[in-house]
Design an enzyme around this catalytic site. Sequence first.
Site, PDB file in Angstrom:
ATOM      1  N   LYS A  84      58.559  62.268  62.979  1.00 40.92           N
ATOM      2  CA  LYS A  84      59.736  62.998  63.483  1.00 40.92           C
ATOM      3  C   LYS A  84      59.780  62.952  65.011  1.00 40.92           C
ATOM      4  CE  LYS A  84      59.472  67.602  63.969  1.00 40.92           C
ATOM      5  NZ  LYS A  84      59.774  68.130  65.304  1.00 40.92           N
ATOM      6  N   ASN A  85      58.635  63.198  65.651  1.00 41.23           N
ATOM      7  CA  ASN A  85      58.654  63.352  67.110  1.00 41.23           C
ATOM      8  C   ASN A  85      58.771  62.021  67.845  1.00 41.23           C
ATOM      9  OD1 ASN A  85      58.583  66.030  66.685  1.00 41.23           O
ATOM     10  ND2 ASN A  85      56.410  66.298  67.145  1.00 41.23           N
ATOM     11  N   ARG A 135      58.548  77.328  76.697  1.00 42.32           N
ATOM     12  CA  ARG A 135      58.853  75.879  76.700  1.00 42.32           C
ATOM     13  C   ARG A 135      59.866  75.503  77.783  1.00 42.32           C
ATOM     14  NH1 ARG A 135      59.153  73.782  70.636  1.00 42.32           N
ATOM     15  NH2 ARG A 135      58.474  71.846  71.603  1.00 42.32           N
ATOM     16  N   ARG A 144      62.612  71.319  58.658  1.00 39.91           N
ATOM     17  CA  ARG A 144      62.960  70.616  59.913  1.00 39.91           C
ATOM     18  C   ARG A 144      62.075  69.398  60.114  1.00 39.91           C
ATOM     19  NH1 ARG A 144      62.918  74.309  65.028  1.00 39.91           N
ATOM     20  NH2 ARG A 144      63.033  72.207  65.848  1.00 39.91           N
ATOM     21  N   ILE A 179      47.890  74.911  74.568  1.00 40.53           N
ATOM     22  CA  ILE A 179      49.159  74.262  74.921  1.00 40.53           C
ATOM     23  C   ILE A 179      50.311  75.264  74.946  1.00 40.53           C
ATOM     24  CG2 ILE A 179      50.788  72.424  74.332  1.00 40.53           C
ATOM     25  CD1 ILE A 179      48.069  71.252  74.980  1.00 40.53           C
ATOM     26  N   ASP A 211      49.877  70.759  67.148  1.00 41.80           N
ATOM     27  CA  ASP A 211      50.695  70.788  65.924  1.00 41.80           C
ATOM     28  C   ASP A 211      49.846  70.824  64.664  1.00 41.80           C
ATOM     29  OD1 ASP A 211      53.366  68.649  67.174  1.00 41.80           O
ATOM     30  OD2 ASP A 211      52.853  70.745  67.519  1.00 41.80           O
ATOM     31  N   ILE A 255      61.604  73.308  80.879  1.00 43.74           N
ATOM     32  CA  ILE A 255      61.752  71.848  81.043  1.00 43.74           C
ATOM     33  C   ILE A 255      61.813  71.483  82.523  1.00 43.74           C
ATOM     34  CG2 ILE A 255      62.843  71.533  78.792  1.00 43.74           C
ATOM     35  CD1 ILE A 255      65.492  71.081  80.311  1.00 43.74           C
ATOM     36  N   ASP A 256      61.150  72.287  83.339  1.00 45.77           N
ATOM     37  CA  ASP A 256      61.147  72.034  84.793  1.00 45.77           C
ATOM     38  C   ASP A 256      60.609  70.647  85.152  1.00 45.77           C
ATOM     39  OD1 ASP A 256      58.744  73.337  83.724  1.00 45.77           O
ATOM     40  OD2 ASP A 256      57.949  73.084  85.741  1.00 45.77           O
TER      41      ASP A 256
END
Length: 430
Positions: free
Chosen positions: A22-23, A122, A397, A327, A305, A124-125
């Site tokens: 998926k990723n 999370r 998902r 993480i 994960d 996204i900088d």
Amino acid sequence: MEQYIIKGGNPLVGEVEIGGAKNAALGILAAAIMTDDTVLIDNLPDVRDINVLLEAMESIGVVVKRLTRHSVELHSEHIGEVSVDYEYIKKIRASYYLIGALLGKYRRAEVPLPGGCNIGSRPIDLHLKGFKALGARVNIRNGFIVAVADHLHGSHIYLDTVSVGATINIMMAASMADGYTIIENCAREPHVVDVANFLNSMGANIKGAGTDVIRIRGVQKLHRTDYSIIPDQIEAGTFMFAAAATKGDVMVKNVIPKHLEATSAKLMEIGCEVEEFDSAVRVVATKRLSSTNVKTLPYPGYPTDMQPQIGVTLALADGTSIVTESIFENRFKYMDELARMGAVVRVEGNTAIITGVEKLSGARVCAPDLRAGAALVIAALAAEGVTTVDDILYIQRGYEDFDGKLRSLGAEIARVDSEKEAKKFRLRIG
Ligand code: EPZ
């Protein structure tokens, strides 16, 4: 609302086929829009995140032709819109990969800022830092990230934190920038490598993916390609832990064993037999597992994960284990649910102390997020009695036909979406 109902106690035995990652697919689908030629992608997992991203791509003008359940043909020569609707980002954060792709191809992108999610804030900088370094002006306006570049040029970018998303997003934009880009402190995950290989198959010039330094020489145009996604190492690891927790014997097929090294090492450490073949891994657990300590790290370290999956397995191990999540800041929510099944766990900050028990008992639990939801299913398969898992939309998902694959391994599990169906299944399993 759909639920899983599971009667625990059966060891999982048999073979299971793993689908596409998926990723990797999320980054590759976004990158595919960077050419006006036709792109064929195979081994796509048929999961909600992928289907939502395909809808988001259609919403900006990409023509998506489903060839089979696991393959699509994409035509991106008529993209008329560089603004992605909020409803897509709300459903999946990874729609933000369209920023790097649109910015690289059109020098402009407007994508809603993704919110936080269940496992942490999370930010996204780092993505935005990379786009600015490549020459884009990046502003946040009305909840949208608006990135515009008169001239996108190469740059030397250092990522303060190892970030899969930032590595992939910046790599896409840089692949069509003018000049030479070096990205340091990159993520090294297999899905980062798969996106780089995909871009190179379209004519990009990317070297070093899979190491912590990626070097990119920008090209003017990208061309057609026909590409197959790598197997999903997280789906594979989930079934490996399901075998371990239920004292089963499962052959997990269509995998790349190298991608599973950290997972296999931990399974052997806690007492499983793990046998590797060219494209399969067999996990056998015959006795009670032992405790261990584990800390999640960027690849090739132990994957975050796979943290819930080992967490629930250690809840049944002999002894006390310590799980450290380095993480994300909020990835232990499933521990409260696990405690309702009889687990003895204590969470202190980003560390969970798990004292193994002889058995877990079935209960009604809620999936807090994708991987934790799958982990609670593993706990239910190993527990005595019947468990109901709510909010399984999270699990769908990222896992294609999760209950079907588990049933093929001997699990007593049903996906129900009404009280009537639930009652019928409960009567059947007794
Ligand atoms: C990807 O998320 C995966 N998602 C996640 O999988 C996975 O858990 C994660 O990588 C780590 O492996 C997809 O690939 C779609 P990161 P991503 O950027 O890219 C911080 C699943 O279950 N950070 O590597 O969002 C961040 O807060 C999902 O399939 C910044 O500070 O993860 C985190 O602490 C869950 N600034 C750390 O870096 C940034 O700009 C790693 O995040 C970006 C990230």
